[in-house]
Design a protein around this motif. Sequence first.
Motif: not given
Length: 385
Positions: A123, A96-97, A100, A92-93, A119, A33
Amino acid sequence: MKDLLLIAMFAALGACSAGLLGWPVVRLLRRRSVALSLFIVALVTVLAMTAGTLAVARAMFLSHHDLGVVITVTSMAAVVSLVTAALLGRQVVAGSRALTAAARTVGSDAGFTAPGRPLGSELAELSAELSATSARLAESRRREQALEHSRRELIAWISHDLRTPLAGLRAMAEALEDGVAEDPGRYLTRIGTEVDRLTGMVDDLFELSRIQAGALTLSPARVSVYDLVGDAIAGADPLARERGVRLEGAEVAAEPIEVDGREITRVLANLLVNAIRCTPADGVVAVAARREADEVLVSVTDGCGGIPEPDLSRVFETGWRGGSARTPRPAEAGAPGPHHGDTGAGLGLAIVRGIVEAHAGRASVRNVTGGCCFEIALPSAAALG
């Protein structure tokens, strides 16, 4: 100065020791991660700072009280740094999710739905690119569906248009074979006409297939648009006389263009025959040519009464004929060419667009008073030098 160098040496040794221990961990976790990687980087940074600070403190023989103060300050700074790194990693995660999840909508019927949360710049840039990609995919899908629909219509129409003359040919052949034809000469003439029509339809299909496959071979040469238009008008004049339509070409400039003369002559013949057949008796079909900037514009204006606005965008589609009737019209005697420039299959204008675009030009149509104006734009040879 000597003391400062000594302090720098001890700080470097402590920091390097922590860095050497942390680097393998960072390498091992590089595929994990992003949040964990950020936390490990922050942890290595904190450990390097702490190790260097403690090494300098011990070398300076600080008192237990002063050493405790240094350790306390360093520990608080380390805690704050690690908490900040953990929060940043989670942010950040989460972004990102969300991106996605949004990426799963790329190419869907609903289109790309950008994440609702803020974001980072990278991103956000990726989200914008995904949105543009989704729009291109949607446009490509619409184009593919339109082409598939056009292909199916063409197959249906061509099948009908082939069946009609073939049935007539069979009936006339049987009548001649059985000896029941009252006027065999007229039957033979009619058979020749239908064969010409079928030949023209096959020729048009072959030409269109070459255009759509990108296999159209051009032999460009510098010619005057005045000469090309003159030849096209001369070829269409017999059909115009028979239909009672007057051809006018007074506004044709002698501009040079570098084109395949045979193919552009076919383009002009198709446009003229189409215009003559759509113009009522005593009407006028006007041809004009002029230069604008780096292009030569050739227009054919008829008196058809205009094309419905919803159909203007479909005029150059394969198989479009502007009406529900699909039976080819009878051929006119004395019309130019073996199949009069029009097989009734709705391929003439599609061929026009294909040939013009193969010359790096464009074809368009618009309504004018009493009719419509077909216009082709070709690169000017004078502009090309």
